[in-house]
Design an enzyme around this catalytic site. Structure first.
Site, PDB file in Angstrom:
ATOM      1  N   LYS A 168       0.828  -1.206   0.000  1.00  0.00           N
ATOM      2  CA  LYS A 168       0.000   0.000   0.000  1.00  0.00           C
ATOM      3  C   LYS A 168       0.864   1.259   0.000  1.00  0.00           C
ATOM      4  O   LYS A 168       0.581   2.214  -0.738  1.00  0.00           O
ATOM      5  CB  LYS A 168      -0.925   0.012   1.223  1.00  0.00           C
ATOM      6  CG  LYS A 168      -2.080  -0.959   1.164  1.00  0.00           C
ATOM      7  CD  LYS A 168      -2.930  -0.849   2.417  1.00  0.00           C
ATOM      8  CE  LYS A 168      -4.130  -1.766   2.373  1.00  0.00           C
ATOM      9  NZ  LYS A 168      -4.962  -1.652   3.607  1.00  0.00           N
ATOM     10  N   ALA A 196      -1.406   1.840   6.301  1.00  0.00           N
ATOM     11  CA  ALA A 196      -1.552   0.906   7.421  1.00  0.00           C
ATOM     12  C   ALA A 196      -2.518  -0.199   7.046  1.00  0.00           C
ATOM     13  O   ALA A 196      -3.331  -0.055   6.125  1.00  0.00           O
ATOM     14  CB  ALA A 196      -2.047   1.637   8.672  1.00  0.00           C
ATOM     15  N   ASP A 197      -2.418  -1.300   7.756  1.00  0.00           N
ATOM     16  CA  ASP A 197      -3.352  -2.404   7.557  1.00  0.00           C
ATOM     17  C   ASP A 197      -3.540  -3.112   8.894  1.00  0.00           C
ATOM     18  O   ASP A 197      -2.584  -3.281   9.663  1.00  0.00           O
ATOM     19  CB  ASP A 197      -2.826  -3.387   6.514  1.00  0.00           C
ATOM     20  CG  ASP A 197      -3.899  -4.364   6.068  1.00  0.00           C
ATOM     21  OD1 ASP A 197      -4.892  -3.907   5.462  1.00  0.00           O
ATOM     22  OD2 ASP A 197      -3.772  -5.576   6.328  1.00  0.00           O
ATOM     23  N   THR A 198      -4.776  -3.512   9.172  1.00  0.00           N
ATOM     24  CA  THR A 198      -5.119  -4.155  10.437  1.00  0.00           C
ATOM     25  C   THR A 198      -5.792  -5.491  10.180  1.00  0.00           C
ATOM     26  O   THR A 198      -6.689  -5.590   9.333  1.00  0.00           O
ATOM     27  CB  THR A 198      -6.067  -3.268  11.263  1.00  0.00           C
ATOM     28  OG1 THR A 198      -5.441  -2.012  11.534  1.00  0.00           O
ATOM     29  CG2 THR A 198      -6.434  -3.935  12.586  1.00  0.00           C
TER      30      THR A 198
END
Length: 207
Positions: free
Chosen positions: A65, A86-88
């Site tokens: 990303k 960001a990624d969760t």
């Protein structure tokens, strides 16, 4: 390095939660959209790779990303500033629980999380001047037992949708949580400790 107090960044996310967290630490930002039209294919393939660990997965997606955002920025030729991504993910017994596809999927995930301990991994990446720096936040969350009625009522609130694991710790689902060990902001979607580290390393002051 960026050293002026008026500096700001690009955020590769439509998440209002991440925007609010950046505002909380005084970081000015603007959204860098990854798709200009709904007819365009997605820029980031989030399909897990076989044998990939959850931590490796969230690192890879965040790196992709951030990289895609940086490339998009250079194509558009606006002011060149750091790009934050960001990624969760929610992980239960080694299985990644992403965002629910529909009501049935949300109910399935919440039933699985009921009375259990799970992990929330949030990776954050900052791309600038050809470099991508990454940090990972891991938090342990324990749910109390949730009744079928509570699950149905929670889903009816529409809060689970677009949330990893089908719940929002900052919303009604806080009533399900016995305790957490780690970063609250990381569970919300942007770990502020790790994010501030990356920003300060790039020369962006937090205060």
């Amino acid at each position: 390095m960026i050293t002026t107090a008026g500096s700001y960044i690009y955020l590769v996310s439509r998440s209002a939660r991440r925007r609010d967290l950046l505002k909380q630490i005084g970081i000015r930002h603007t959204i860098l959209l990854m798709r200009e039209t709904l007819s365009r294919p997605v820029d980031v393939d989030e399909t897990p790779v076989p044998e990939e660990s959850p931590a490796d997965y969230v690192y890879r997606i965040t790196h992709t990303k951030a990289e895609a955002g940086w490339l998009r920025l250079k194509q558009r030729r606006p002011p060149v500033l750091p790009v934050l991504a960001a990624d969760t993910i929610v992980v239960l017994d080694g299985r990644i629980l992403g965002k629910p596809k529909d009501t049935g999927h949300a109910e399935e995930m919440l039933r699985a999380l009921s009375g259990q301990e799970h992990q929330v991994h949030t990776a954050v990446g900052l791309a600038f001047q050809g470099q991508i720096r990454l940090r990972l936040s891991t938090t342990i969350v324990r749910f109390r037992d949730i009744s079928p009625h509570e699950i149905r009522a929670y889903i009816a609130s529409n809060e689970p949708y677009d949330k990893a694991g089908a719940y929002a710790i900052q919303g009604k689902a806080a009533a399900f949580i016995i305790n957490i060990s780690g970063s609250y902001s990381g569970v919300v979607g942007l770990p502020l400790f790790e994010t501030s580290q990356l920003l300060e390393e790039t020369g962006i002051p937090i205060f």
